[in-house]
Structures are given as C-alpha cells and as structure tokens.
Design a protein around this motif. Structure first.
Motif, PDB file in Angstrom:
ATOM      1  N   LEU B  94      62.632 -12.586 -20.061  1.00  0.00           N
ATOM      2  CA  LEU B  94      62.022 -11.297 -20.424  1.00  0.00           C
ATOM      3  C   LEU B  94      61.804 -11.304 -21.928  1.00  0.00           C
ATOM      4  O   LEU B  94      62.424 -12.084 -22.653  1.00  0.00           O
ATOM      5  N   PHE B  95      60.926 -10.409 -22.388  1.00  0.00           N
ATOM      6  CA  PHE B  95      60.597 -10.414 -23.804  1.00  0.00           C
ATOM      7  C   PHE B  95      61.241  -9.241 -24.511  1.00  0.00           C
ATOM      8  O   PHE B  95      60.939  -8.089 -24.209  1.00  0.00           O
ATOM      9  N   PRO B  96      62.152  -9.540 -25.433  1.00  0.00           N
ATOM     10  CA  PRO B  96      62.858  -8.468 -26.123  1.00  0.00           C
ATOM     11  C   PRO B  96      61.877  -7.620 -26.930  1.00  0.00           C
ATOM     12  O   PRO B  96      60.844  -8.108 -27.374  1.00  0.00           O
ATOM     13  N   GLY B  97      62.212  -6.371 -27.082  1.00  0.00           N
ATOM     14  CA  GLY B  97      61.339  -5.480 -27.845  1.00  0.00           C
ATOM     15  C   GLY B  97      60.345  -4.756 -26.957  1.00  0.00           C
ATOM     16  O   GLY B  97      59.673  -3.835 -27.399  1.00  0.00           O
ATOM     17  N   LEU B  98      60.240  -5.202 -25.704  1.00  0.00           N
ATOM     18  CA  LEU B  98      59.314  -4.531 -24.789  1.00  0.00           C
ATOM     19  C   LEU B  98      60.128  -3.799 -23.727  1.00  0.00           C
ATOM     20  O   LEU B  98      61.201  -4.249 -23.319  1.00  0.00           O
ATOM     21  N   ASP B 102      56.662  -2.752 -19.551  1.00  0.00           N
ATOM     22  CA  ASP B 102      55.751  -3.628 -20.312  1.00  0.00           C
ATOM     23  C   ASP B 102      56.032  -5.101 -20.020  1.00  0.00           C
ATOM     24  O   ASP B 102      55.122  -5.931 -20.034  1.00  0.00           O
ATOM     25  N   LEU B 106      53.282  -7.589 -18.655  1.00  0.00           N
ATOM     26  CA  LEU B 106      52.814  -8.490 -19.718  1.00  0.00           C
ATOM     27  C   LEU B 106      51.905  -9.627 -19.238  1.00  0.00           C
ATOM     28  O   LEU B 106      50.795  -9.787 -19.760  1.00  0.00           O
TER      29      LEU B 106
END
Lengths: 424, 228
Positions: B94-98, B102, B106
C-alpha cells in the motif's frame, strides 16, 4: 496521478523543501545578477538621458561624466569661463549651463547651476518655485529638507575635515519632482553663489581655485593661494548673463539643437584648446562593456552553482528511484501502465524544480530590488528592476533542462522490471 | 472467470543449471480454486510471476481463456494484467500518505480507468471487506486491515482471476484467518478463478485443489474436498 504525486511530496516534505530551496537559491543567484545589471544599465542610462553633451577641461572622460551626471565627488580640472560664454552664443546650442560643485550639506551635494539647466532637465516642482535670488536654493525630491530650511554649505566632506563656509546660508525655496537621477539628491543653487562663496566672479582673482572635493586635504599647502573666501549676497538678484568675466568651470551641460549639431559641437570642443566634449551616453556604453564583463563572470559563477545543484538533484533522484524500486514495481504489478510510472517520477521532479525556479525568480527579484534600493538611497539614481521577455525565456530554458534531466530517473523507473523490484 | 492452461513452460535464470520452474502441463478450470505450496526456493513466486504476466517464460505457453500471455509485449502484458488479474501480496504494497479509498483506486487512476462506477465499486468493496472508514490513512491501520485494503484493490476492476502470494504470512493467526476467509468468499461472489500461494495449511486446505512444488517441478497434485 497528480494526487499521488502530491501525497508523495507531502509525505517527503522535508526533502522536497530542501530540493526546492536548492533550486531556488541557484536560480535566484543568476536572476539577481541579471536583474541587477539590467537595472544598473537602465537606471544609469535614464539618469544620463537629459545630459546630451558635456564640455569640461581635458582629463578623464569617465570622471567628467560621473561627476556631472552622477554627482560623484572628485577633483575635476577647470576650464576657462569663456567656454561657457562661447557655447551660449553658439547658434547650434539650444541652451548651455554651468555645473559647479564641491560643497555639500548633510551629505547632499550642492550644485551651482542655472535656471536653464533646471528647466531643461526636470519635470517641474512638487513644491515651491525656482530660485530667484543668490541666497535661494532648490532641492531634489530625494533631499530631506522642507521649504524654508537653511542650508549651510560645507566645503569638502565632513569626514575628510571639511569646513563650513561661515555666514553663508541658503534658504530652500523649491522642491523638484523626482527624476530618478542622482540630481534628486542634490541641493541646487545659483552658480553665482558658488562663485561668490569661493571668492570668484566679481573679484575674479582666482580662476584656478578649485571646486575640488579634496581641496580641504591640500589646505595646508595651498591655503594662501586657494582659500579666498567670500560670502553670498543672499538678496542679490539672479544674474544669468555669462557674456563676460566668467570664472573657471569644471563642466558645462550643453543642449544642442539637433543631433547633427551635437556631433558638430563635440567635434569642435573635443579638438578645441583646453576643453573636452563627451556624450555621456557614449561614455556609459564603454562602462557597460566593463559591467558586462563583470556580469559575465558572475553569470558563470551562477551557471556553475546551477550545474552543481542539477548534478546533486540527479544524484538524489536516481538514489530515490533506486530506494523506491519496490513501490514502483508494485505499481506496475497492480496494473499501472509503464508510462504512468514514468510520469509520476518525471512529474514529481519537474514539480519540485518548477516550484524552485518560481521561488528563485521571486527571491532574485527581491534581492535585486533590495540592492537597487540601497543604491538609490545612496546615489539617488533610480534603478528599475524589471523582468523582460528574455527572463521568461530563461525560466523556460530552466524548465526545459529540468524536464530533460527528470526524464533520466523517470526512464530508470520505466525500464525497471517489476519482478526484480518485488523480489529484492 | 478465466480458465488457465500451462503447457511446456520452463524458465531458467542466468547462472543456474536447473530451470527454476518447469511445468509440462497444468490446467485450472474457470472459477477453479488452486493452492500452490512448497518450500521456499521451490518456484512458487516464479509461478505467480509467470501466470500473472509479470515475467515471461523461456519456453512454453500460458493461456488464460485462449490468450497466450507469453506472446504479449511487456506493455500489453501490463494492460492485460490490469484488466484481468487481481494481485494480493504478502507485503500489501500500500502507499503511505494515501487514504484507504485512494489506495484502492490508485492503479485504476493511473491506468485512467477510474470511472464513477469504479469509484462507487471501490467504496462498496471497502465495506465488503469490513472497513468502515474509506478516508482513513493506511499508515494508521493494523496489518490485517491493510491486507483487506489490498484485497479490495485486487478486486476493483472485476478481474477474471485473483492471485494471492502468501496473503496471510505476515499476519497473526486471527487476522490471517479473516483475510483467508475474505479471499475465498469474494472470489466466489465475484466469480474469479483463485490461485493462492501459501504455506498456510488452514487456508490451502479450503481450496479445491492443491499442487506442491519442489525444485521447480510439480511433485504433488491433490484434489481437496469441495468446500463451497
């Protein structure tokens, strides 16, 4: 994609800020140098705009211009007063006016001249009126003296052991509108007053007497010969009839009737005995060449700084891509197209550089504006700090280079195999 | 729902004499549920990479419903994978900050496939995996919750096949059981072919069929009792 890029930048805000600052400073350096040099050129050219032709005694042409146009204190040799008489009578001359300097008041130069020069080089008064008597003075817009103020001329600079001319006092009767020239900081008085204070003119015994800034220093040696002080006759009417017995003069400003006349006059007084005629614009052009060399050196320094920053950025970007290969691989594995991966890396870098360049232009403008302000406060010459189309081209070039350079790490990310990235 | 057929597939890595994976024949029917087990280094990950189109074999054909993905270019395989494969991995990715929502969206956004329908489906999937706060940032989630976000992401574009690579290995027993249950349920509901690579007996025993890899070969192929 933008959302992802922004989230990413927000997460890495500290590093992003450092990159933006690096880019901004490197950009600002070049921008400030460019703007400052342009301001100096424009400002000095405009300051010299009304000074068509200056006639003085043989000597340094540059010094003649700096002293008469920019009122820079310096020792100028004198030329015979008849030169002024001849110039005024010359049919090719619209008007000619003497410029006499040497005294000052509270750091403002006191310039002796005539109503012709004031009318010819300024746009009018913001307060008061033209001097009409010998003891009256007018001040430029940059002189912090009110109407009615008393001006006690001091010979030589106070710091150099100058002395006041006791008992001679001018009264300010008018304030001029701003002209953006060094004359905005000048106190203008009738030339006859300057002559009288220095014991010249009517008693014309010392044609050689200097209006010399450094005269005070020479006081001991030449006191007997040079210092024959007189007083101004404050209520004497203005006498601007220079057809006889005019004392020696450091400079005469000449307004020729036509351009052809200007060249003819320069020719006549350049080769004439005991005089030198210069076009200030031409002398400035010579100075600009020197200025341009200095600018070129500073620009190379700026380019060097920019190249270093660009190299550092590349290093950061490539390391950054390598560090994030897993993330990039995952994006690909989950179905992001390769172009999207390229776009993210490219856009992220370009965005940082663009913000940096934008901030750098602001910063450079601010710095140039600040320096120009200092210069104006000191000299009175207004320095127009302004952008031109070439600056837009410069910004576009920066961004184009950044776009090209950002393509390298982006291509690395594009070419990276997702399998290897995920395995590692 | 896609059927899978592998024939004469072999892949070697430079410097290794033996192929890391060599499968003469394997078929999984559409909607089938296959478990792949084996020791580490047995070729499990390579199997996932091959059938998901992340990697191309040296020889052989990998057909998903007639499409031989070994013949596609890298970009075409990316496109095919985006449209047909849902991937769930051990490390979530997973993408941190999202936010959770989101993260789910993505890949679709990057592929310019995030239509309004896809967005509403993303919300629906998040609630189906039991996450009530789609705007929650993924860094603040537990590992079990993160893997659920990953499951929702895998199913977003209605893939014909769901491939999970050690989906429970980095979770505790309880969270692992929940995620395993979700995978089975959702694959069933969505009608996706399911391939699960796992050591987790409790997960693999619930699938229709289990193959075991050793040294790049299929050494065991067991039909399990149908559980659904």
């Amino acid at each position: 994609m933008i959302r992802f890029v922004l989230a990413d930048l927000r997460r890495l805000w500290a590093a992003s800020l450092v990159i933006v600052l690096l880019v901004a400073l490197a950009t600002a350096l070049g921008v400030a140098v460019t703007l400052q040099e342009r301001a100096l050129r424009l400002g000095s050219a405009r300051a010299a705009d009304k000074f068509d032709l200056i006639v003085g005694a043989p000597g340094s042409e540059t010094q003649l211009v700096l002293s008469s146009v920019f009122l820079q204190p310096a020792a100028l040799p004198l030329m015979p007063g008849e030169v002024l008489t001849k110039l005024i009578a010359d049919p090719r001359v619209a008007w000619a006016a003497p410029i006499g300097f040497g005294d000052n008041f509270q750091g403002y130069p006191i310039v002796g001249t005539t109503t012709a020069l004031i009318s010819g080089t300024t746009t009018g008064f913001s307060q008061g009126q033209m001097f009409a008597r010998e003891g009256e003075a007018m001040v430029g817009s940059g002189v912090d003296l009110p109407i009615g103020a008393e001006v006690k001329p001091m010979h030589g600079a106070a710091g150099e052991g100058g002395e006041t001319h006791a008992e001679s006092i001018y009264h300010v009767v008018g304030k001029l509108q701003p002209t953006g020239t060094a004359w905005d900081r000048a106190v203008l008085v009738p030339i006859q007053a300057v002559w009288h204070i220095h014991g010249l003119g009517e008693d014309h015994d010392h044609e050689e007497a200097g209006h010399d800034e450094h005269e005070a220093a020479d006081h001991e040696d030449e006191a007997g010969e040079e210092h024959h002080h007189g007083h101004i006759d404050a209520d004497a009417p203005l006498d601007e009839d220079f057809d006889h017995e005019v004392p020696g003069l450091p400079a005469v400003l000449v307004k020729p009737k036509t351009i052809a006349d200007a060249y003819a006059l320069r020719q006549a007084y350049r080769t004439g005995e005991g005089t030198r005629a210069v076009f200030p614009a031409e002398v400035l052009t010579g100075l600009y060449a020197t200025l341009g060399d200095a600018r070129a050196v500073l620009m190379y320094v700026a380019y060097g700084a920019q190249t270093l920053v660009a190299a550092a950025l590349m290093l950061i970007a490539v390391i950054h891509v390598a560090q994030r290969r897993k993330q990039i691989g995952a994006l690909r594995a989950f179905g992001a197209p390769r172009l999207a991966v390229f776009g993210i890396v490219w856009l992220e870098l370009l965005l940082l550089v663009a913000i940096g360049v934008g901030a750098g232009f602001g910063l450079g403008y601010g710095a140039a504006e600040f320096l120009a302000g200092l210069f104006t406060a000191q000299s009175g010459v207004h320095m127009p700090v302004e952008f031109t189309k070439s600056d837009a081209a410069l910004a576009a070039t920066f961004l184009a280079v950044a776009a090209l350079m950002a393509a390298l790490p982006a291509a690395l990310a594009y070419r990276q195999s997702p399998v290897e990235a995920l395995r590692g | 729902m896609l059927p899978l057929a592998l024939s004469d597939v072999a892949i070697s890595f430079p410097g290794l004499a033996q192929p890391v994976l060599s499968i003469d024949h394997l078929e999984v029917p559409a909607g089938g549920r296959l478990a792949v087990t084996g020791a580490s280094g047995s070729g499990k990950s390579t199997f996932v990479n091959l059938v998901s189109g992340l990697e191309r074999p040296d020889t052989g054909a990998i057909r998903w419903d007639g499409t031989d993905i070994t013949t596609l270019s890298e970009s075409r395989r990316d496109l095919w994978r985006a449209q047909n494969v849902g991937l769930v991995m051990q490390d979530f990715h997973l993408f941190p900050g999202l936010a959770a929502i989101d993260n789910v969206l993505l890949p679709a956004r990057l592929a310019r496939a995030a239509t309004a329908e896809v967005k509403s489906r993303a919300h629906e999937l998040l609630s189906r995996v039991g996450l009530a706060r789609p705007e929650q940032s993924v860094e603040t989630m537990s590992r079990g919750e993160m893997q659920r976000v990953a499951v929702a992401r895998a199913l977003l574009r209605r893939p014909g096949v769901l491939i999970a690579d050690e989906p429970t290995a980095s979770l505790d027993a309880e969270a692992g059981a929940e995620v395993g249950q979700l995978l089975l349920e959702l694959a069933n509901q969505e009608g996706a072919t399911l391939i699960v690579v796992s050591h987790d007996e409790r997960l693999t025993e619930r699938l229709d069929r289990r193959i075991r890899l050793a040294d790049g070969h299929i050494v065991a192929d067991t039909a399990m009792r149908a559980s659904s």
